[in-house]
Design an enzyme around this catalytic site. Structure first.
Site, PDB file in Angstrom:
ATOM      1  N   TYR A 250     -18.550  19.534  14.221  1.00 21.84           N
ATOM      2  CA  TYR A 250     -18.907  18.772  13.029  1.00 21.84           C
ATOM      3  C   TYR A 250     -20.181  17.967  13.262  1.00 21.84           C
ATOM      4  O   TYR A 250     -20.341  17.348  14.312  1.00 21.84           O
ATOM      5  CB  TYR A 250     -17.779  17.807  12.648  1.00 21.84           C
ATOM      6  CG  TYR A 250     -18.115  17.019  11.409  1.00 21.84           C
ATOM      7  CD1 TYR A 250     -17.860  17.565  10.154  1.00 21.84           C
ATOM      8  CD2 TYR A 250     -18.734  15.784  11.469  1.00 21.84           C
ATOM      9  CE1 TYR A 250     -18.202  16.880   9.000  1.00 21.84           C
ATOM     10  CE2 TYR A 250     -19.081  15.092  10.321  1.00 21.84           C
ATOM     11  CZ  TYR A 250     -18.812  15.649   9.090  1.00 21.84           C
ATOM     12  OH  TYR A 250     -19.165  14.969   7.947  1.00 21.84           O
TER      13      TYR A 250
ATOM     14  N   TRP B 117     -24.223  16.628  11.201  1.00 18.31           N
ATOM     15  CA  TRP B 117     -25.265  16.829  10.197  1.00 18.31           C
ATOM     16  C   TRP B 117     -26.458  17.621  10.721  1.00 18.31           C
ATOM     17  O   TRP B 117     -27.308  18.032   9.942  1.00 18.31           O
ATOM     18  CB  TRP B 117     -25.728  15.475   9.689  1.00 18.31           C
ATOM     19  CG  TRP B 117     -24.958  15.038   8.497  1.00 18.31           C
ATOM     20  CD1 TRP B 117     -23.601  14.901   8.403  1.00 18.31           C
ATOM     21  CD2 TRP B 117     -25.493  14.714   7.212  1.00 18.31           C
ATOM     22  NE1 TRP B 117     -23.268  14.494   7.139  1.00 18.31           N
ATOM     23  CE2 TRP B 117     -24.402  14.361   6.392  1.00 18.31           C
ATOM     24  CE3 TRP B 117     -26.771  14.664   6.678  1.00 18.31           C
ATOM     25  CZ2 TRP B 117     -24.571  13.975   5.058  1.00 18.31           C
ATOM     26  CZ3 TRP B 117     -26.929  14.278   5.364  1.00 18.31           C
ATOM     27  CH2 TRP B 117     -25.838  13.945   4.565  1.00 18.31           C
TER      28      TRP B 117
HETATM   29  N1  LIG Z   1     -28.934   5.143   4.912  1.00 19.18           N
HETATM   30  C1  LIG Z   1     -27.921   6.002   5.050  1.00 19.18           C
HETATM   31  N2  LIG Z   1     -27.363   6.573   3.951  1.00 19.18           N
HETATM   32  C2  LIG Z   1     -26.341   7.446   4.074  1.00 19.18           C
HETATM   33  C3  LIG Z   1     -25.832   7.812   5.339  1.00 19.18           C
HETATM   34  C4  LIG Z   1     -26.419   7.187   6.491  1.00 19.18           C
HETATM   35  O1  LIG Z   1     -26.004   7.429   7.633  1.00 19.18           O
HETATM   36  N3  LIG Z   1     -27.450   6.305   6.298  1.00 19.18           N
HETATM   37  N4  LIG Z   1     -24.817   8.728   5.434  1.00 19.18           N
HETATM   38  C5  LIG Z   1     -24.561   9.613   4.298  1.00 19.18           C
HETATM   39  C6  LIG Z   1     -23.221  10.185   4.376  1.00 19.18           C
HETATM   40  S1  LIG Z   1     -22.939  11.397   5.523  1.00 19.18           S
HETATM   41  C7  LIG Z   1     -22.205   9.835   3.556  1.00 19.18           C
HETATM   42  S2  LIG Z   1     -20.698  10.635   3.659  1.00 19.18           S
HETATM   43  C8  LIG Z   1     -22.366   8.798   2.516  1.00 19.18           C
HETATM   44  C9  LIG Z   1     -21.173   7.865   2.497  1.00 19.18           C
HETATM   45  O2  LIG Z   1     -21.172   7.095   1.361  1.00 19.18           O
HETATM   46  P1  LIG Z   1     -20.085   5.929   1.234  1.00 19.18           P
HETATM   47  O3  LIG Z   1     -18.805   6.362   1.771  1.00 19.18           O
HETATM   48  O4  LIG Z   1     -20.108   5.458  -0.172  1.00 19.18           O
HETATM   49  O5  LIG Z   1     -20.760   4.852   2.222  1.00 19.18           O
HETATM   50  P2  LIG Z   1     -20.368   3.575   3.035  1.00 19.18           P
HETATM   51  O6  LIG Z   1     -21.693   2.960   3.360  1.00 19.18           O
HETATM   52  O7  LIG Z   1     -19.432   3.879   4.135  1.00 19.18           O
HETATM   53  O8  LIG Z   1     -19.581   2.659   2.031  1.00 19.18           O
HETATM   54  C10 LIG Z   1     -20.147   2.098   0.862  1.00 19.18           C
HETATM   55  C11 LIG Z   1     -19.556   0.733   0.648  1.00 19.18           C
HETATM   56  O9  LIG Z   1     -18.174   0.815   0.360  1.00 19.18           O
HETATM   57  C12 LIG Z   1     -17.624  -0.463   0.610  1.00 19.18           C
HETATM   58  N5  LIG Z   1     -16.236  -0.372   0.996  1.00 19.18           N
HETATM   59  C13 LIG Z   1     -15.724  -0.050   2.209  1.00 19.18           C
HETATM   60  N6  LIG Z   1     -14.380  -0.111   2.179  1.00 19.18           N
HETATM   61  C14 LIG Z   1     -14.050  -0.480   0.925  1.00 19.18           C
HETATM   62  C15 LIG Z   1     -12.815  -0.707   0.252  1.00 19.18           C
HETATM   63  O10 LIG Z   1     -11.726  -0.580   0.805  1.00 19.18           O
HETATM   64  N7  LIG Z   1     -12.884  -1.047  -1.064  1.00 19.18           N
HETATM   65  C16 LIG Z   1     -14.053  -1.195  -1.735  1.00 19.18           C
HETATM   66  N8  LIG Z   1     -14.014  -1.499  -3.009  1.00 19.18           N
HETATM   67  N9  LIG Z   1     -15.227  -0.997  -1.116  1.00 19.18           N
HETATM   68  C17 LIG Z   1     -15.221  -0.640   0.175  1.00 19.18           C
HETATM   69  C18 LIG Z   1     -18.432  -1.076   1.738  1.00 19.18           C
HETATM   70  O11 LIG Z   1     -18.792  -2.397   1.392  1.00 19.18           O
HETATM   71  C19 LIG Z   1     -19.592  -0.132   1.892  1.00 19.18           C
HETATM   72  O12 LIG Z   1     -20.838  -0.766   2.040  1.00 19.18           O
HETATM   73  O13 LIG Z   1     -23.544   8.043   2.800  1.00 19.18           O
HETATM   74  C20 LIG Z   1     -24.697   8.876   2.975  1.00 19.18           C
HETATM   75  N10 LIG Z   1     -25.842   8.010   2.955  1.00 19.18           N
HETATM   76  N1  LIG Z   2     -16.791   3.952  11.816  1.00 19.60           N
HETATM   77  C1  LIG Z   2     -17.289   4.920  11.046  1.00 19.60           C
HETATM   78  N2  LIG Z   2     -17.497   6.139  11.568  1.00 19.60           N
HETATM   79  C2  LIG Z   2     -18.009   7.112  10.785  1.00 19.60           C
HETATM   80  C3  LIG Z   2     -18.324   6.875   9.423  1.00 19.60           C
HETATM   81  C4  LIG Z   2     -18.065   5.583   8.893  1.00 19.60           C
HETATM   82  O1  LIG Z   2     -18.275   5.321   7.689  1.00 19.60           O
HETATM   83  N3  LIG Z   2     -17.566   4.636   9.740  1.00 19.60           N
HETATM   84  N4  LIG Z   2     -18.858   7.883   8.656  1.00 19.60           N
HETATM   85  C5  LIG Z   2     -18.537   9.241   9.036  1.00 19.60           C
HETATM   86  C6  LIG Z   2     -19.363  10.208   8.300  1.00 19.60           C
HETATM   87  S1  LIG Z   2     -19.292  10.114   6.585  1.00 19.60           S
HETATM   88  C7  LIG Z   2     -20.106  11.158   8.906  1.00 19.60           C
HETATM   89  S2  LIG Z   2     -20.860  12.360   7.940  1.00 19.60           S
HETATM   90  C8  LIG Z   2     -20.211  11.236  10.364  1.00 19.60           C
HETATM   91  C9  LIG Z   2     -21.606  11.667  10.856  1.00 19.60           C
HETATM   92  O2  LIG Z   2     -21.530  12.114  12.165  1.00 19.60           O
HETATM   93  P1  LIG Z   2     -22.604  13.139  12.780  1.00 19.60           P
HETATM   94  O3  LIG Z   2     -23.076  14.085  11.736  1.00 19.60           O
HETATM   95  O4  LIG Z   2     -22.019  13.703  14.011  1.00 19.60           O
HETATM   96  O5  LIG Z   2     -23.783  12.128  13.153  1.00 19.60           O
HETATM   97  P2  LIG Z   2     -25.320  12.381  13.451  1.00 19.60           P
HETATM   98  O6  LIG Z   2     -25.802  11.169  14.163  1.00 19.60           O
HETATM   99  O7  LIG Z   2     -26.030  12.748  12.203  1.00 19.60           O
HETATM  100  O8  LIG Z   2     -25.272  13.590  14.478  1.00 19.60           O
HETATM  101  C10 LIG Z   2     -26.074  14.714  14.400  1.00 19.60           C
HETATM  102  C11 LIG Z   2     -26.566  15.057  15.794  1.00 19.60           C
HETATM  103  O9  LIG Z   2     -27.286  16.283  15.726  1.00 19.60           O
HETATM  104  C12 LIG Z   2     -28.419  16.183  16.586  1.00 19.60           C
HETATM  105  N5  LIG Z   2     -29.430  17.157  16.154  1.00 19.60           N
HETATM  106  C13 LIG Z   2     -30.364  17.027  15.188  1.00 19.60           C
HETATM  107  N6  LIG Z   2     -31.119  18.130  15.113  1.00 19.60           N
HETATM  108  C14 LIG Z   2     -30.666  18.984  16.041  1.00 19.60           C
HETATM  109  C15 LIG Z   2     -31.042  20.306  16.431  1.00 19.60           C
HETATM  110  O10 LIG Z   2     -31.935  20.925  15.881  1.00 19.60           O
HETATM  111  N7  LIG Z   2     -30.327  20.882  17.441  1.00 19.60           N
HETATM  112  C16 LIG Z   2     -29.303  20.250  18.056  1.00 19.60           C
HETATM  113  N8  LIG Z   2     -28.662  20.908  19.015  1.00 19.60           N
HETATM  114  N9  LIG Z   2     -28.938  19.004  17.719  1.00 19.60           N
HETATM  115  C17 LIG Z   2     -29.596  18.388  16.713  1.00 19.60           C
HETATM  116  C18 LIG Z   2     -28.863  14.754  16.429  1.00 19.60           C
HETATM  117  O11 LIG Z   2     -29.698  14.362  17.494  1.00 19.60           O
HETATM  118  C19 LIG Z   2     -27.527  14.024  16.352  1.00 19.60           C
HETATM  119  O12 LIG Z   2     -27.107  13.582  17.623  1.00 19.60           O
HETATM  120  O13 LIG Z   2     -19.872   9.969  10.941  1.00 19.60           O
HETATM  121  C20 LIG Z   2     -18.585   9.529  10.545  1.00 19.60           C
HETATM  122  N10 LIG Z   2     -18.225   8.356  11.331  1.00 19.60           N
HETATM  123 MO   LIG Z   3     -20.719  11.726   5.697  1.00 21.08          MO
END
Ligand SMILES: Nc1nc2c(c(=O)[nH]1)N[C@H]1C(S)=C(S)[C@@H](COP(=O)(O)OP(=O)(O)OC[C@H]3O[C@@H](n4cnc5c(=O)[nH]c(N)nc54)[C@H](O)[C@@H]3O)O[C@H]1N2
Ligand SMILES: Nc1nc2c(c(=O)[nH]1)N[C@H]1C(S)=C(S)[C@@H](COP(=O)(O)OP(=O)(O)OC[C@H]3O[C@@H](n4cnc5c(=O)[nH]c(N)nc54)[C@H](O)[C@@H]3O)O[C@H]1N2
Ligand SMILES: [Mo]
Length: 768
Positions: free
Chosen positions: A109, A111
């Site tokens: 898993y 990105w």
């Molecule tokens: N800059 C930036 N943007 C991203 C990402 C990133 O790594 N960096 N990751 C992307 C990815 S993979 C995803 S999946 C999306 C995720 O998108 P979301 O899941 O919407 O993102 P979060 O920032 O975890 O949460 C948004 C807000 O929800 C609120 N929240 C948390 N728990 C609760 C709760 O129990 N109740 C309520 N009402 N609010 C709550 C928190 O205050 C939090 O700031 O974001 C994407 N966008």
């Molecule tokens: N506590 C907490 N944990 C969370 C979340 C949260 O809200 N709270 N959010 C969750 C969510 S929504 C998500 S989507 C996950 C995200 O979790 P990940 O998708 O595992 O996080 P990334 O840091 O984007 O990891 C991608 C990795 O791919 C590597 N990479 C980039 N390009 C290449 C390439 O060309 N080749 C290779 N081999 N590697 C490459 C990058 O260096 C990086 O280390 O985290 C989850 N974890």
């Molecule tokens: Mo995500």
């Protein structure tokens, strides 16, 4: 020289001087570019790059399984590419022959990066599929619970994937009730990259149009300032109770749409006795909800009346289902929307993930973007995405998942490309233990992430800037040429070339490469997309023209798009794909599974940890570990933008002045955040933007233990997954619960340990 390029946080052009990338500038069609772009040059050349193939000393000396309890704490030995590839080919053959393909974990898993051909996870899975398959992961850390519950109740996942457009909202919506907020922080991101950041364009238009916004979240900043929202700050993880309180008010005041419920829904009669308290003696009224969520009853009553009084959109962020019983707030959103009777009307109803991702709310007609297929997996083995540690700790162990009784496979080899479980998984100390079980762990990474440090064999991968690729997302109007900017750093190779080298050794070259080199693959993927677009009446230029121009732009559709409008217009001809063809307020199917943690209708169940529970006596703060403003997950944590946000080199931990004062914590102090699972050092930000009782540490600071390889070591750097629990949302979805964690915090008065997250681990010897 200027090159065109793209990233998950937007397209850009790069300036290359003397073979070095010196600066990046946002794509000129993007009027709301992400600041994260500015981290790219510094991260590209950072000292944390993996320079050459590396093997953990104990594995090299003793072979598979050698000193595996030392993973993460042993030096690495550099080896030549040939030696590394020979060892991997032998190990794949051994595991396949002795234990079968399901013993290879290739879920991987993550990105990866934006280019669609060199997408690392897809390359790995394609390679392993050509070799007979692997144990996969289903669902996503983002929306596992949502992806599982919605098909049961709405028949599909359109309410996540294709929500009513911003344009229709600006035009028709009176009130937008947002659970989790709608801001610019998360809409920086689009998987595959984007040519424009459209919520930057649309949120001001919502404000101009006079859409009233109520933002229900523990953090004030979750909703963009321009929306001038009313902020209601509930206890985290209590939204289901709040929604029930709103629903109860609608019934008590006869504001619910009985005609809609009768025509378009099933099971309201089974839910109503629970809502009104006839089945359990407890009406879920506003006073009851107020006790749980700490928003006063008058406010709940007034909000319910206002929601029924005009065109209302309920937008629920992904985050709400990333918590214990995360299925419930999504289900209850749908039920509340159904009770208001506006699902399928312009600007009304429900939608998931507004503000969670750039693509949400774009008026889109998904274009056929270039894409590499991983092909079929013949191993037939998978786990729910977030059950990785459970799987490694319990080979053969039984678990429930979405109506199935399943068992965990016995994994001997873990192969990870393009993801970072030591960032994304919950309860890292438990993961370290689980990670000691397989005999071999192989990782391709550009950088020495915590996952690379915990591997046996680490192969240096190129970043996107060291190769040619195509950036595209089916949710974006642009296809971007990603031109190679610089030569590979150190001995880095493209994942595709690494797998081609392995394919040669295990005899699947033709099946894997299909005889194409990079250039031929890019032309091929583009041509397939071009043909598919032609069927959609979209004309793409030739590949050469596209490459020369740097991008393709397709027109923005301006037709209205309203989620579930065709179902509303004609529910008999366009039924939902649920068993009843209707919205399932009660699901016979879910009920038949007999799960105590996910009954047949939306239900308030206390989360395993929350501010109203007994555990809060010991750990009185709820940790929110949301997505970081300054990077994508753990990517670019070593880049300029993320580094600039750190406090004494550590991730910020924001808390309310009340909670800070009670503990003698001042702004800028280093604090130790801890619970029974672990501890981490962060930098305090004292702010009333955070609700009392809540502490915020964004995800993504690289795990940086004071004693590498030891379970229970102190993380020096502010990684919240030291503290989050590792169990499923419920037996239904088994999704991750990262937003459910109680902690405490104290001023850290010890000597500040150095940050070593970005310094490569110790090595011994030279490549041989
Ligand atoms: N800059 C930036 N943007 C991203 C990402 C990133 O790594 N960096 N990751 C992307 C990815 S993979 C995803 S999946 C999306 C995720 O998108 P979301 O899941 O919407 O993102 P979060 O920032 O975890 O949460 C948004 C807000 O929800 C609120 N929240 C948390 N728990 C609760 C709760 O129990 N109740 C309520 N009402 N609010 C709550 C928190 O205050 C939090 O700031 O974001 C994407 N966008
Ligand atoms: N506590 C907490 N944990 C969370 C979340 C949260 O809200 N709270 N959010 C969750 C969510 S929504 C998500 S989507 C996950 C995200 O979790 P990940 O998708 O595992 O996080 P990334 O840091 O984007 O990891 C991608 C990795 O791919 C590597 N990479 C980039 N390009 C290449 C390439 O060309 N080749 C290779 N081999 N590697 C490459 C990058 O260096 C990086 O280390 O985290 C989850 N974890
Ligand atoms: Mo995500």
């Amino acid at each position: 020289m200027k090159i065109n390029h793209s990233s998950h946080w937007g397209a850009f052009s790069g300036s290359v001087e003397d073979g070095r990338l010196v600066a990046v500038e946002p794509f000129d069609k993007d009027d709301h570019p992400s600041e994260i772009l500015q981290s790219i040059p510094s991260a590209l050349y950072d000292g944390s790059r993996v320079a050459e193939p590396m093997i953990r000393a104990g594995w090299l000396e003793e072979g598979p399984g050698g000193k595996r309890e030392k993973r993460g704490g042993e030096p690495f030995v550099p080896v030549t590419w040939d030696k590394a590839l020979d060892l991997i080919a032998n190990e794949l053959t051994r595991v396949k022959t002795d234990h079968g393909n399901a013993a290879i974990f290739g879920g991987s898993y993550g990105w990866s990066s934006a280019g669609r051909f060199h997408h690392a996870k897809t390359q790995l899975q394609r390679f392993l599929n050509r070799y007979g398959g692997f144990t996969a992961q289903v669902g996503s850390y983002s929306i596992a619970a949502g992806l599982t519950i919605l098909p049961h109740i709405l028949g599909d996942i359109r309410a996540i994937r294709k929500v009513t457009s911003w344009r229709d909202i600006a035009k028709h919506t009176n009130l937008f009730v947002s659970f989790g907020g709608i801001g610019h922080k998360n809409t920086q991101i689009e998987p595959g990259g984007g040519g424009e950041h459209s919520s930057g364009q649309w949120l001001p238009k919502l404000a101009e149009a006079g859409v009233e916004v109520v933002s229900i979240t523990p953090l004030r900043d979750d909703t963009a300032k321009v929306l001038n929202a009313t902020w209601l700050a509930p206890r985290p993880n209590t939204d289901t109770a709040l929604m029930l309180g709103l629903a109860h008010t609608l019934v008590a005041e006869d504001l619910h749409d009985t005609a809609f419920l009768a025509r378009y829904c099933t099971g309201f009669d089974r839910f109503l006795p629970y809502l009104m308290g006839d089945s359990d003696g407890q009406p879920k009224d506003a006073a009851w909800a107020a006790e749980i969520c700490e928003i006063d009853a008058e406010t709940i009553l007034a909000l319910a009346r206002k929601m029924a009084g005009g065109r209302t959109m309920i937008g629920t962020a992904y985050s709400l289902q990333r918590g214990d019983h995360g299925e419930q707030p999504f289900w209850m959103t749908a039920v509340l929307g159904a009770m208001l009777g506006q699902i399928g009307l312009p600007g009304g109803g429900i939608g998931f993930g507004y503000g969670s991702m750039n693509v949400q709310g774009k008026a889109l007609d998904p274009i056929a973007a270039p894409n590499l297929s991983a092909g079929g997996n013949h191993a037939g083995s998978f786990i729910p995405v977030a059950r990785i540690a459970d799987m490694l700790l319990n080979p053969g162990g039984a678990y429930d998942f979405n109506g199935e009784a399943r068992t965990y496979p016995d994994i001997r080899l873990v192969y990870w490309c393009g993801g970072n479980p030591f960032h994304h998984h919950q309860d890292i100390n438990r993961l370290i233990d689980a990670w000691r079980r397989p005999e071999t762990v192989i990782v391709h990474e550009p950088w020495w992430t915590a996952t690379a440090r915990h591997a046996d064999i680490v192969l240096p991968a190129t970043t996107t800037l060291e190769r040619n690729d195509i950036g595209a997302s089916s949710g974006d109007r642009f296809i971007i040429a990603m031109e190679k900017a610089v030569e590979p750093i150190g001995q880095a190779r493209n994942d595709y070339d690494i797998f081609s080298g392995l394919a040669d050794r295990i005899g699947v070259t033709e099946a894997f490469t299909e005889g194409r080199n990079e250039d031929e693959w890019l032309r091929h993927l583009y041509d397939v997309a071009r043909q598919q677009c032609a069927q959609q009446k979209i004309t793409l230029p030739s590949f050469d023209e596209f490459w020369k121009n740097g991008y393709v732009e397709t027109p923005e559709p301006d037709a209205p798009y309203v989620l579930y409008s065709e179902f509303r217009d004609d529910p008999d001809a366009e039924p939902l794909r649920t068993p009843s063809g209707k919205i399932e307020i009660f699901s016979e199917k879910i009920d038949s599974f007999g799960y105590d943690d996910c009954p047949g209708h939306p239900t308030w169940m206390e989360p395993s940890e929350w501010l109203g529970g007994t555990k809060a006596e010991t750990y009185p703060l709820h940790l929110i570990s949301n997505q970081p403003q300054t990077r994508l997950h753990a990517q670019m944590d070593q880049g300029k933008v993320s580094l600039r946000s750190k406090i004494h080199g550590r991730e910020p931990a924001s808390l309310n002045p009340e909670d800070a004062a009670a503990r003698g914590i001042s702004d800028g102090d280093v604090v130790r955040v801890f619970n029974d699972r672990g501890a981490t050092l962060a930098g305090a930000v004292v702010t009333d933007n955070v609700r009392p009782g809540v502490i915020l540490i964004a995800t993504g600071a690289w795990y940086d233990p004071d004693e590498p390889g030891r379970i229970g070591a102190l993380d020096k750097h502010g990684n919240p997954n030291m503290l989050t629990p590792d169990h499923g949302t419920s037996k239904l979805a088994q999704g991750p619960v990262s937003h459910t964690a109680l902690v405490n915090v104290e001023h850290f008065k010890g000597e500040l340990p150095d940050i070593t997250a970005f310094t490569p681990p110790p090595t011994k010897g030279d490549a041989a």
